[in-house]
Write a protein that holds these residues in place. Sequence first.
Motif, PDB file in Angstrom:
ATOM      1  N   GLN A 233      10.738   5.473 -18.748  1.00 22.54           N
ATOM      2  CA  GLN A 233      11.848   6.362 -19.082  1.00 22.54           C
ATOM      3  C   GLN A 233      13.158   5.849 -18.503  1.00 22.54           C
ATOM      4  O   GLN A 233      14.183   5.811 -19.196  1.00 22.54           O
ATOM      5  N   GLU A 234      13.141   5.443 -17.245  1.00 18.88           N
ATOM      6  CA  GLU A 234      14.366   4.969 -16.591  1.00 18.88           C
ATOM      7  C   GLU A 234      14.917   3.716 -17.263  1.00 18.88           C
ATOM      8  O   GLU A 234      16.131   3.550 -17.394  1.00 18.88           O
ATOM      9  N   LEU A 235      14.026   2.827 -17.702  1.00 19.87           N
ATOM     10  CA  LEU A 235      14.463   1.568 -18.302  1.00 19.87           C
ATOM     11  C   LEU A 235      14.668   1.680 -19.812  1.00 19.87           C
ATOM     12  O   LEU A 235      15.163   0.745 -20.435  1.00 19.87           O
ATOM     13  N   GLY A 236      14.270   2.801 -20.394  1.00 22.92           N
ATOM     14  CA  GLY A 236      14.421   2.966 -21.841  1.00 22.92           C
ATOM     15  C   GLY A 236      13.462   2.135 -22.650  1.00 22.92           C
ATOM     16  O   GLY A 236      13.796   1.672 -23.750  1.00 22.92           O
ATOM     17  N   VAL A 237      12.243   1.961 -22.157  1.00 20.56           N
ATOM     18  CA  VAL A 237      11.246   1.144 -22.855  1.00 20.56           C
ATOM     19  C   VAL A 237      10.784   1.861 -24.119  1.00 20.56           C
ATOM     20  O   VAL A 237      10.509   3.065 -24.103  1.00 20.56           O
ATOM     21  N   VAL A 238      10.685   1.131 -25.214  1.00 17.52           N
ATOM     22  CA  VAL A 238      10.037   1.615 -26.432  1.00 17.52           C
ATOM     23  C   VAL A 238       8.929   0.630 -26.776  1.00 17.52           C
ATOM     24  O   VAL A 238       9.176  -0.563 -26.962  1.00 17.52           O
ATOM     25  N   GLY A 239       7.706   1.154 -26.850  1.00 20.30           N
ATOM     26  CA  GLY A 239       6.549   0.310 -27.073  1.00 20.30           C
ATOM     27  C   GLY A 239       5.625   0.359 -25.867  1.00 20.30           C
ATOM     28  O   GLY A 239       5.657   1.300 -25.064  1.00 20.30           O
ATOM     29  N   HIS A 240       4.802  -0.654 -25.755  1.00 18.45           N
ATOM     30  CA  HIS A 240       3.821  -0.711 -24.673  1.00 18.45           C
ATOM     31  C   HIS A 240       4.441  -1.298 -23.413  1.00 18.45           C
ATOM     32  O   HIS A 240       5.185  -2.282 -23.469  1.00 18.45           O
ATOM     33  N   LEU A 241       4.134  -0.686 -22.275  1.00 19.19           N
ATOM     34  CA  LEU A 241       4.562  -1.184 -20.964  1.00 19.19           C
ATOM     35  C   LEU A 241       3.337  -1.303 -20.072  1.00 19.19           C
ATOM     36  O   LEU A 241       2.589  -0.332 -19.896  1.00 19.19           O
ATOM     37  N   ALA A 242       3.133  -2.489 -19.508  1.00 23.33           N
ATOM     38  CA  ALA A 242       2.111  -2.692 -18.490  1.00 23.33           C
ATOM     39  C   ALA A 242       2.797  -2.853 -17.142  1.00 23.33           C
ATOM     40  O   ALA A 242       3.675  -3.712 -16.989  1.00 23.33           O
ATOM     41  N   VAL A 243       2.417  -2.020 -16.188  1.00 25.92           N
ATOM     42  CA  VAL A 243       2.923  -2.129 -14.824  1.00 25.92           C
ATOM     43  C   VAL A 243       1.784  -2.678 -13.969  1.00 25.92           C
ATOM     44  O   VAL A 243       0.799  -1.988 -13.710  1.00 25.92           O
ATOM     45  N   GLU A 244       1.910  -3.940 -13.576  1.00 27.24           N
ATOM     46  CA  GLU A 244       0.907  -4.568 -12.729  1.00 27.24           C
ATOM     47  C   GLU A 244       1.176  -4.161 -11.287  1.00 27.24           C
ATOM     48  O   GLU A 244       2.312  -4.243 -10.809  1.00 27.24           O
ATOM     49  N   LEU A 245       0.109  -3.750 -10.601  1.00 26.14           N
ATOM     50  CA  LEU A 245       0.245  -3.130  -9.284  1.00 26.14           C
ATOM     51  C   LEU A 245      -0.685  -3.788  -8.267  1.00 26.14           C
ATOM     52  O   LEU A 245      -1.738  -4.328  -8.622  1.00 26.14           O
ATOM     53  N   PHE A 246      -0.282  -3.719  -7.006  1.00 23.28           N
ATOM     54  CA  PHE A 246      -1.182  -3.994  -5.892  1.00 23.28           C
ATOM     55  C   PHE A 246      -1.631  -2.654  -5.308  1.00 23.28           C
ATOM     56  O   PHE A 246      -0.800  -1.765  -5.075  1.00 23.28           O
ATOM     57  N   GLU A 247      -2.929  -2.519  -5.067  1.00 23.47           N
ATOM     58  CA  GLU A 247      -3.417  -1.432  -4.219  1.00 23.47           C
ATOM     59  C   GLU A 247      -3.591  -2.009  -2.822  1.00 23.47           C
ATOM     60  O   GLU A 247      -4.408  -2.908  -2.616  1.00 23.47           O
ATOM     61  N   THR A 248      -2.816  -1.538  -1.886  1.00 23.95           N
ATOM     62  CA  THR A 248      -2.787  -2.148  -0.558  1.00 23.95           C
ATOM     63  C   THR A 248      -3.975  -1.684   0.274  1.00 23.95           C
ATOM     64  O   THR A 248      -4.636  -0.684  -0.036  1.00 23.95           O
ATOM     65  N   ALA A 249      -4.202  -2.420   1.355  1.00 25.04           N
ATOM     66  CA  ALA A 249      -5.312  -2.094   2.244  1.00 25.04           C
ATOM     67  C   ALA A 249      -5.147  -0.727   2.885  1.00 25.04           C
ATOM     68  O   ALA A 249      -6.141  -0.085   3.254  1.00 25.04           O
ATOM     69  N   ASP A 250      -3.893  -0.251   2.995  1.00 23.80           N
ATOM     70  CA  ASP A 250      -3.663   1.068   3.605  1.00 23.80           C
ATOM     71  C   ASP A 250      -3.466   2.176   2.570  1.00 23.80           C
ATOM     72  O   ASP A 250      -2.939   3.245   2.878  1.00 23.80           O
ATOM     73  N   GLY A 251      -3.865   1.916   1.319  1.00 20.62           N
ATOM     74  CA  GLY A 251      -3.925   2.986   0.344  1.00 20.62           C
ATOM     75  C   GLY A 251      -2.649   3.298  -0.398  1.00 20.62           C
ATOM     76  O   GLY A 251      -2.473   4.412  -0.902  1.00 20.62           O
ATOM     77  N   ARG A 252      -1.754   2.329  -0.538  1.00 20.87           N
ATOM     78  CA  ARG A 252      -0.523   2.524  -1.314  1.00 20.87           C
ATOM     79  C   ARG A 252      -0.595   1.692  -2.589  1.00 20.87           C
ATOM     80  O   ARG A 252      -1.468   0.840  -2.752  1.00 20.87           O
ATOM     81  N   ILE A 253       0.355   1.929  -3.494  1.00 20.35           N
ATOM     82  CA  ILE A 253       0.525   1.071  -4.654  1.00 20.35           C
ATOM     83  C   ILE A 253       1.922   0.462  -4.616  1.00 20.35           C
ATOM     84  O   ILE A 253       2.895   1.115  -4.231  1.00 20.35           O
ATOM     85  N   LEU A 254       2.002  -0.814  -5.001  1.00 17.33           N
ATOM     86  CA  LEU A 254       3.268  -1.546  -5.054  1.00 17.33           C
ATOM     87  C   LEU A 254       3.376  -2.228  -6.411  1.00 17.33           C
ATOM     88  O   LEU A 254       2.390  -2.772  -6.918  1.00 17.33           O
ATOM     89  N   VAL A 255       4.564  -2.213  -6.984  1.00 12.08           N
ATOM     90  CA  VAL A 255       4.762  -2.853  -8.282  1.00 12.08           C
ATOM     91  C   VAL A 255       4.836  -4.366  -8.106  1.00 12.08           C
ATOM     92  O   VAL A 255       5.639  -4.874  -7.318  1.00 12.08           O
ATOM     93  N   ASN A 256       4.012  -5.081  -8.864  1.00  8.74           N
ATOM     94  CA  ASN A 256       4.017  -6.538  -8.847  1.00  8.74           C
ATOM     95  C   ASN A 256       4.853  -7.091 -10.003  1.00  8.74           C
ATOM     96  O   ASN A 256       5.838  -7.786  -9.799  1.00  8.74           O
ATOM     97  N   GLU A 257       4.483  -6.778 -11.247  1.00  5.35           N
ATOM     98  CA  GLU A 257       5.170  -7.306 -12.433  1.00  5.35           C
ATOM     99  C   GLU A 257       5.253  -6.235 -13.505  1.00  5.35           C
ATOM    100  O   GLU A 257       4.510  -5.248 -13.480  1.00  5.35           O
ATOM    101  N   LEU A 258       6.135  -6.466 -14.488  1.00  7.20           N
ATOM    102  CA  LEU A 258       6.226  -5.625 -15.686  1.00  7.20           C
ATOM    103  C   LEU A 258       6.035  -6.499 -16.922  1.00  7.20           C
ATOM    104  O   LEU A 258       6.496  -7.634 -16.970  1.00  7.20           O
ATOM    105  N   PRO A 262       2.082  -5.412 -25.747  1.00  8.05           N
ATOM    106  CA  PRO A 262       0.656  -5.298 -25.445  1.00  8.05           C
ATOM    107  C   PRO A 262       0.256  -6.330 -24.393  1.00  8.05           C
ATOM    108  O   PRO A 262       0.823  -7.425 -24.321  1.00  8.05           O
ATOM    109  N   HIS A 263      -0.729  -5.982 -23.580  1.00 12.67           N
ATOM    110  CA  HIS A 263      -1.006  -6.762 -22.369  1.00 12.67           C
ATOM    111  C   HIS A 263      -2.502  -6.976 -22.202  1.00 12.67           C
ATOM    112  O   HIS A 263      -3.317  -6.155 -22.628  1.00 12.67           O
ATOM    113  N   ASN A 264      -2.840  -8.095 -21.564  1.00 10.73           N
ATOM    114  CA  ASN A 264      -4.241  -8.451 -21.353  1.00 10.73           C
ATOM    115  C   ASN A 264      -5.018  -7.329 -20.663  1.00 10.73           C
ATOM    116  O   ASN A 264      -6.196  -7.101 -20.956  1.00 10.73           O
ATOM    117  N   SER A 265      -4.371  -6.605 -19.768  1.00  9.61           N
ATOM    118  CA  SER A 265      -5.057  -5.523 -19.056  1.00  9.61           C
ATOM    119  C   SER A 265      -5.333  -4.329 -19.952  1.00  9.61           C
ATOM    120  O   SER A 265      -6.042  -3.397 -19.545  1.00  9.61           O
TER     121      SER A 265
END
Length: 372
Positions: A233-258, A262-265
Amino acid sequence: MVGGGQLARMTHEAGIPLGIRFKLLSDSPQDSAALVSGEVVVGDYRDLDTLRDFARGCDVITFDHEHVPTGHLRALEAEGVPVRPGPDALVHAQDKGVMRARLDAIGAPAPRHRIVADPADAAAFAAEVGGFPVILKTVRGGYDGKGVWLVGSEEDAAPPFRAGVPVLAEEKVDYRRELAANIVRSAHGQAVAYPVVESRQVDGVCDTVIAPAPGLDGELAGQAQQLALRIAQELGVVGHLAVELFETADGRILVNELAMRPHNSGHWTQDGAVTSQFANHVRAVLDLPLGDPRPRAAWTVMANVLGGDYPDMYQGYLHCMARDPRLKIHMYGKDVKPGRKVGHVNTYGDDLDDVLARARHAADYLRGTITE
């Protein structure tokens, strides 16, 4: 659709039931999608006049890669061509520096990072985040592990700067696993979210995707979906968006790539979801109501088939299909090269260990790494 790879091929396939006329701008008549599309224009997407000629008569332009120059897309928009996602959104998938700055501005969680000028500056950044190793990325052009370096010293940091583009430094994250949150957003703002998946990488290339991510805390999964929807919504994406994330050892999520295509995942959705990522991408860019993203089975596993030794593909089909009648094979019609993605398989069922084993066996057999 600009780009003739397997993503275009599978998007075209998803549009066929709707009777959509699909026009393709491809680098070569031998590209994956060009082999099956009815209307193919062979040309260079980096040439504005080629893009202009291609766009004539198109209701909407979309992409199977993020490499079309931003200025060219702005020119098409200025001439009244609907481009989805538009250049103001797509630039965040094209340029990692722009992405990081924008995600910082909206408060999205991310690894510590900054643009660095040279190896000495990279060493200074490493000191700021607790020392080497750190990750260096060229801000444009990288994919499937290309354009990314794990750097252990200032002396090791020289190669990324030879490309002549800005270099982004990021801390090396202590993560449990990689996740992906896939969403689709239409031109009028309707959005749907698929289950968050686990993405397993081998040598920087996606190898296996498990849907949904096993053992993922429900609250954290919801946070990941809401984060992806907010980014779209913030970026105004139309279509498919894949947000690649890290799940950290302490239980958080961090954005890696956009990725804004359509995306392999999301390939698992072809056989494991009510509406695939490809079908929903088509609906979104044409501003049609979006389809149900819910899974059809308790577990779905996608395994990539990489280039290897293919003495007889037909024999491979005979073995894999006879062994597992529920197996779904998706090959891309590409020339086989070592390590190249030439297809994928999807399996599904109620027992995760069984579903994983079936997918892994089929992918390995089709690659030629196992023979029985």
